[in-house]
Design an enzyme around this catalytic site. Structure first.
Site, PDB file in Angstrom:
ATOM      1  N   GLU A 109       0.868  -1.189   0.000  1.00  0.00           N
ATOM      2  CA  GLU A 109       0.000   0.000   0.000  1.00  0.00           C
ATOM      3  C   GLU A 109       0.898   1.230   0.000  1.00  0.00           C
ATOM      4  OE1 GLU A 109      -2.963  -0.308   3.113  1.00  0.00           O
ATOM      5  OE2 GLU A 109      -3.681  -2.212   2.350  1.00  0.00           O
ATOM      6  N   HIS A 223      -8.546   9.503   3.619  1.00  0.00           N
ATOM      7  CA  HIS A 223      -8.192   8.385   2.729  1.00  0.00           C
ATOM      8  C   HIS A 223      -8.412   8.866   1.302  1.00  0.00           C
ATOM      9  CE1 HIS A 223      -7.921   4.499   0.856  1.00  0.00           C
ATOM     10  NE2 HIS A 223      -7.587   3.953   2.013  1.00  0.00           N
ATOM     11  N   ARG A 265      -0.525   8.572   2.114  1.00  0.00           N
ATOM     12  CA  ARG A 265      -1.903   9.060   1.936  1.00  0.00           C
ATOM     13  C   ARG A 265      -2.065  10.569   1.912  1.00  0.00           C
ATOM     14  NH1 ARG A 265      -4.810   4.748   5.823  1.00  0.00           N
ATOM     15  NH2 ARG A 265      -4.591   3.126   4.266  1.00  0.00           N
ATOM     16  N   HIS A 327     -10.676   9.506   7.381  1.00  0.00           N
ATOM     17  CA  HIS A 327     -10.423   8.073   7.576  1.00  0.00           C
ATOM     18  C   HIS A 327      -9.902   7.743   8.967  1.00  0.00           C
ATOM     19  CE1 HIS A 327      -9.599   3.983   6.386  1.00  0.00           C
ATOM     20  NE2 HIS A 327      -8.313   4.103   6.635  1.00  0.00           N
ATOM     21  N   ARG A 362      -0.635   8.474   9.305  1.00  0.00           N
ATOM     22  CA  ARG A 362      -0.375   7.044   9.530  1.00  0.00           C
ATOM     23  C   ARG A 362      -0.017   6.317   8.240  1.00  0.00           C
ATOM     24  NH1 ARG A 362      -3.588   2.832   8.908  1.00  0.00           N
ATOM     25  NH2 ARG A 362      -5.591   3.906   9.037  1.00  0.00           N
TER      26      ARG A 362
HETATM   27  C1  SIN Z   1      -7.288   0.471   3.189  1.00  0.00           C
HETATM   28  O1  SIN Z   1      -7.572  -0.715   2.960  1.00  0.00           O
HETATM   29  O2  SIN Z   1      -6.966   1.262   2.306  1.00  0.00           O
HETATM   30  C2  SIN Z   1      -7.349   0.970   4.601  1.00  0.00           C
HETATM   31  C3  SIN Z   1      -6.242   0.414   5.378  1.00  0.00           C
HETATM   32  C4  SIN Z   1      -5.764   1.392   6.436  1.00  0.00           C
HETATM   33  O3  SIN Z   1      -6.475   2.290   6.836  1.00  0.00           O
HETATM   34  O4  SIN Z   1      -4.587   1.275   6.825  1.00  0.00           O
END
Ligand code: SIN
Length: 370
Positions: A109, A223, A265, A327, A362
């Site tokens: 991610e 997010h 993010r 988020h 985060r």
């Molecule tokens: C996501 O699946 O994008 C959320 C995971 C997170 O908040 O770390």
């Protein structure tokens, strides 16, 4: 009522804490709604973990960089060094993480320099909660209570002695040697969020009333990829960052990539908001998953494929309109590395707490690990 430990909140933080306490301790865990009405249950992407000794430094750096170096470095080191043991513990309890043959399957991610996120398809939180709830329910020393609200803490001379609870219009005082706040974040107060509506910062409110230390509340996370649904108020459909980890990209209305989709993010959300500001009449950009096959998408992201389809989008063919939404709250009730608050015998864990581990932003999938 008398208990050794009173835990407020049945997300992963509350349940996992209960399971890590001794079996001879009498524990009461409460939630103000139903067990599954928590953010943990909605978590899609997965749980980050160090891949081994060689990865610890990279993982620490990724977490610090995403957090804009506002992180507490000792909290980051503790999180990273304890990651593998806790993933193994979850496996022992029964969480069925996805595997390639017998090896764990890792995804990636934003902000991660490695594929280091374990997952259960695109419903990791649901799988962990279901497993932990089953394990907790088997423990004779743990009592679980739904529809039970914390109204206040009982605090004298800065020592916490328990909580005042409301159940079925009756008020109960629970005396407990230790009280643990695991009440999650504050997403329920926003018009556009990925969070469940019940997350209204109740414990924070009570903490403020008792002058319990709070930290970093100015750090809120958007997010970047939340489905744009102008008629939906409150909780909207999160499109997991792991969609980008597996090959999705973010494009503008001309189908041009304007940002590296796997940056942290805050950077990606800012770039999207900037792009959106150019077309205020159409306040969204797109997540493009069309480079991936239908079979792959249905198998790897069954929940999201079907949720998008319900809304008229075929993920393998259509661009998905997205806009950032609230988020995560990096701040919370200030705790040390043993989760102790500034009040004696009172602890806080999970999103309700703040060790400083996340800095001002985060790193993806560090919340379930924390
Ligand atoms: C996501 O699946 O994008 C959320 C995971 C997170 O908040 O770390």
């Amino acid at each position: 009522m008398n208990y050794d430990v009173l835990i407020i909140g049945t997300g992963i933080a509350g349940l996992y804490t209960a399971l890590n306490l001794r079996d001879d301790i009498r524990i009461l865990i409460i939630t103000k709604n139903k067990f599954k009405d928590c953010n943990s249950y909605l978590a899609q992407g997965g749980i980050s973990t160090s891949l081994g000794k060689f990865d610890e430094e990279y993982y620490i750096n990724d977490t610090m960089k995403a957090g804009n170096y506002h992180n507490d470095i000792s909290a980051v080191k503790l999180l990273v060094k304890n990651s593998i043991n806790n993933i193994n513990k979850l496996i022992d309890i029964g969480v069925p993480f996805d595997r390639n043959l017998d090896k764990l399957r890792y995804t990636r991610e934003g902000g991660h320099s490695q594929f280091r996120i374990v997952h259960v398809k695109d419903e990791t939180g649901k799988a962990v909660i279901d497993t932990l709830l089953e394990a907790v329910s088997k423990k004779s020393n743990i009592t679980l209570a739904e529809d039970t609200t914390l109204l206040d803490l009982v605090i004298n001379d800065n020592i916490c002695h328990g909580g005042v609870l409301k159940y079925d219009n009756n008020i109960y005082t629970v005396n407990s040697k230790f009280t643990i706040l695991a009440t999650g974040g504050i997403g329920g107060i926003f018009n556009s969020t990925t969070n469940v509506e019940y997350l209204t910062g109740d414990a924070l409110n009570i903490a403020l009333k008792h002058n319990i230390d709070i930290k970093d509340m100015e750090y809120l996370q958007l997010h970047p990829t939340v489905l744009y649904e102008p008629n939906v108020k409150g909780k909207k459909l999160l499109l997991s960052e792991s969609l980008r980890g597996e090959g999705g990209i973010i494009v503008n209305k001309n189908k041009e990539q304007f940002i590296d989709s796997l940056l942290p993010r805050d950077v990606v959300s800012s770039a999207i908001l900037n792009e959106i500001s150019k077309t205020p009449e159409k306040p969204y950009v797109y997540l493009d998953m069309t480079s991936l096959s239908k079979d792959f998408l249905i198998n790897r992201f069954p929940y999201l494929y079907s949720e998008c389809l319900k809304r008229g989008y075929k993920m393998d063919k259509d661009l998905l309109p997205i806009a950032p939404a609230h988020h995560y709250c990096m701040g919370g009730i200030k705790v040390d590395l043993h989760s102790r608050t500034s009040t004696e015998n009172l602890y806080a864990v999970g999103e309700a707490s703040c060790t400083g581990v996340h800095g001002s932003n985060r790193l993806a999938s560090n919340s379930l690990l924390e």
